[in-house]
Design a protein around this motif. Structure first.
Motif, PDB file in Angstrom:
ATOM      1  N   ALA A 138      53.002  35.363   5.346  1.00 57.25           N
ATOM      2  CA  ALA A 138      53.925  36.498   5.370  1.00 57.25           C
ATOM      3  C   ALA A 138      53.451  37.657   6.262  1.00 57.25           C
ATOM      4  O   ALA A 138      54.252  38.344   6.865  1.00 57.25           O
ATOM      5  N   ASP A 139      52.148  37.871   6.305  1.00 55.55           N
ATOM      6  CA  ASP A 139      51.579  38.956   7.120  1.00 55.55           C
ATOM      7  C   ASP A 139      50.153  38.567   7.477  1.00 55.55           C
ATOM      8  O   ASP A 139      49.772  37.406   7.314  1.00 55.55           O
ATOM      9  N   GLU A 140      49.357  39.535   7.941  1.00 56.51           N
ATOM     10  CA  GLU A 140      48.017  39.181   8.424  1.00 56.51           C
ATOM     11  C   GLU A 140      46.994  39.032   7.303  1.00 56.51           C
ATOM     12  O   GLU A 140      45.881  38.577   7.539  1.00 56.51           O
ATOM     13  N   LEU A 195      32.161  32.324  10.250  1.00 57.52           N
ATOM     14  CA  LEU A 195      33.584  32.081  10.437  1.00 57.52           C
ATOM     15  C   LEU A 195      33.850  31.808  11.903  1.00 57.52           C
ATOM     16  O   LEU A 195      33.166  32.349  12.769  1.00 57.52           O
ATOM     17  N   LYS A 196      34.840  30.976  12.153  1.00 60.55           N
ATOM     18  CA  LYS A 196      35.330  30.780  13.527  1.00 60.55           C
ATOM     19  C   LYS A 196      36.820  31.066  13.525  1.00 60.55           C
ATOM     20  O   LYS A 196      37.515  30.770  12.547  1.00 60.55           O
ATOM     21  N   ALA A 197      37.286  31.628  14.626  1.00 58.10           N
ATOM     22  CA  ALA A 197      38.709  31.944  14.752  1.00 58.10           C
ATOM     23  C   ALA A 197      39.084  31.900  16.222  1.00 58.10           C
ATOM     24  O   ALA A 197      38.237  32.076  17.104  1.00 58.10           O
ATOM     25  N   PRO A 198      40.382  31.677  16.504  1.00 58.81           N
ATOM     26  CA  PRO A 198      40.841  31.682  17.903  1.00 58.81           C
ATOM     27  C   PRO A 198      40.591  33.039  18.558  1.00 58.81           C
ATOM     28  O   PRO A 198      40.562  34.070  17.875  1.00 58.81           O
ATOM     29  N   ASN A 199      40.423  33.022  19.867  1.00 59.80           N
ATOM     30  CA  ASN A 199      40.166  34.250  20.612  1.00 59.80           C
ATOM     31  C   ASN A 199      41.505  34.886  20.994  1.00 59.80           C
ATOM     32  O   ASN A 199      41.941  34.818  22.133  1.00 59.80           O
ATOM     33  N   ASP A 200      42.164  35.474  19.990  1.00 66.16           N
ATOM     34  CA  ASP A 200      43.431  36.162  20.244  1.00 66.16           C
ATOM     35  C   ASP A 200      43.661  37.219  19.162  1.00 66.16           C
ATOM     36  O   ASP A 200      42.758  37.482  18.351  1.00 66.16           O
ATOM     37  N   ASP A 201      44.860  37.799  19.125  1.00 67.66           N
ATOM     38  CA  ASP A 201      45.095  38.915  18.196  1.00 67.66           C
ATOM     39  C   ASP A 201      45.257  38.465  16.745  1.00 67.66           C
ATOM     40  O   ASP A 201      45.397  39.300  15.857  1.00 67.66           O
ATOM     41  N   GLY A 214      45.714  42.691  15.465  1.00 67.75           N
ATOM     42  CA  GLY A 214      47.048  43.141  15.836  1.00 67.75           C
ATOM     43  C   GLY A 214      48.137  42.093  15.738  1.00 67.75           C
ATOM     44  O   GLY A 214      49.303  42.401  15.968  1.00 67.75           O
ATOM     45  N   GLY A 215      47.770  40.849  15.397  1.00 69.75           N
ATOM     46  CA  GLY A 215      48.769  39.796  15.312  1.00 69.75           C
ATOM     47  C   GLY A 215      49.597  39.873  14.037  1.00 69.75           C
ATOM     48  O   GLY A 215      49.228  40.547  13.080  1.00 69.75           O
ATOM     49  N   ASP A 216      50.739  39.170  14.038  1.00 68.89           N
ATOM     50  CA  ASP A 216      51.599  39.134  12.850  1.00 68.89           C
ATOM     51  C   ASP A 216      50.965  38.331  11.718  1.00 68.89           C
ATOM     52  O   ASP A 216      51.202  38.578  10.548  1.00 68.89           O
ATOM     53  N   ILE A 217      50.192  37.304  12.086  1.00 64.55           N
ATOM     54  CA  ILE A 217      49.495  36.488  11.100  1.00 64.55           C
ATOM     55  C   ILE A 217      48.023  36.436  11.477  1.00 64.55           C
ATOM     56  O   ILE A 217      47.636  36.823  12.580  1.00 64.55           O
ATOM     57  N   SER A 218      47.189  35.936  10.554  1.00 65.70           N
ATOM     58  CA  SER A 218      45.766  35.722  10.834  1.00 65.70           C
ATOM     59  C   SER A 218      45.479  34.233  10.854  1.00 65.70           C
ATOM     60  O   SER A 218      46.109  33.465  10.117  1.00 65.70           O
TER      61      SER A 218
END
Length: 166
Positions: free
Chosen positions: A44-46, A65-71, A135-139
């Motif tokens: 629903a949100d970040e 933790l690993k995550a994509p390199n984006d917002d 800043g993204g809509d989702i995480s």
């Protein structure tokens, strides 16, 4: 000489672990498979609440933790120890044991982030609250690992079953 802490992810009690606000087609089970293309995504949100339980009490030294390199990469992470059934209203009101500002370098490398070890000595459950991302809509997250050591002889299933014999 610094002690070497092991990956204690095999001590997770996955049956009693869960994630709130996860996209059902990108759920938190993906974090433990070891395939960076499989993601946990919020819905629903970040914000995300990831609650993990351990089969036995552990001393937790660090998390990775690993995550994509984006917002969509998480930026503010709050950790709560041995708290069950925390919801989104709870994690806003309760003081976390530790708050971490995540850098993209840490998330790219999946390098262990040291915790305040003294505060993580008898951990049976850890709740991770992704409060903000970049800043993204989702995480999104692609991996979550735990480093530390089990406390010998404290299998939680043994403790739970022995308490019901009277």
């Amino acid at each position: 000489m610094a002690r070497k802490f092991e990956d204690i992810s095999e001590h997770l009690d996955k049956a009693n672990s869960y994630c709130l606000n996860e996209d059902p087609s990108h759920n938190f089970g993906n974090l433990f498979i070891g395939d960076g293309t499989l993601l946990l995504k919020s819905e629903a949100d970040e914000q995300l609440i990831i609650h993990v339980e351990f089969k036995e009490a552990v001393k937790l030294h660090s998390i990775a933790l690993k995550a994509p390199n984006d917002d969509t990469a998480p930026r503010v992470l709050k950790l709560f120890v041995n708290r069950n059934n925390l919801g989104f209203s709870d994690v806003v009101d309760i003081e976390p044991v530790q708050q971490i500002e995540l850098s993209q370098e840490q998330l790219d490398a999946g390098s262990p982030i040291e915790l305040r070890f003294v505060k993580f000595q008898r951990v049976t459950a850890l709740t991770l609250f992704v409060e903000e991302n970049n800043g993204g809509d989702i995480s999104t997250l692609s991996s979550l690992r735990f480093f530390g050591e089990p406390i010998a002889g404290t299998n939680m299933n043994d403790l739970k079953s022995s308490g019901h014999d009277h």
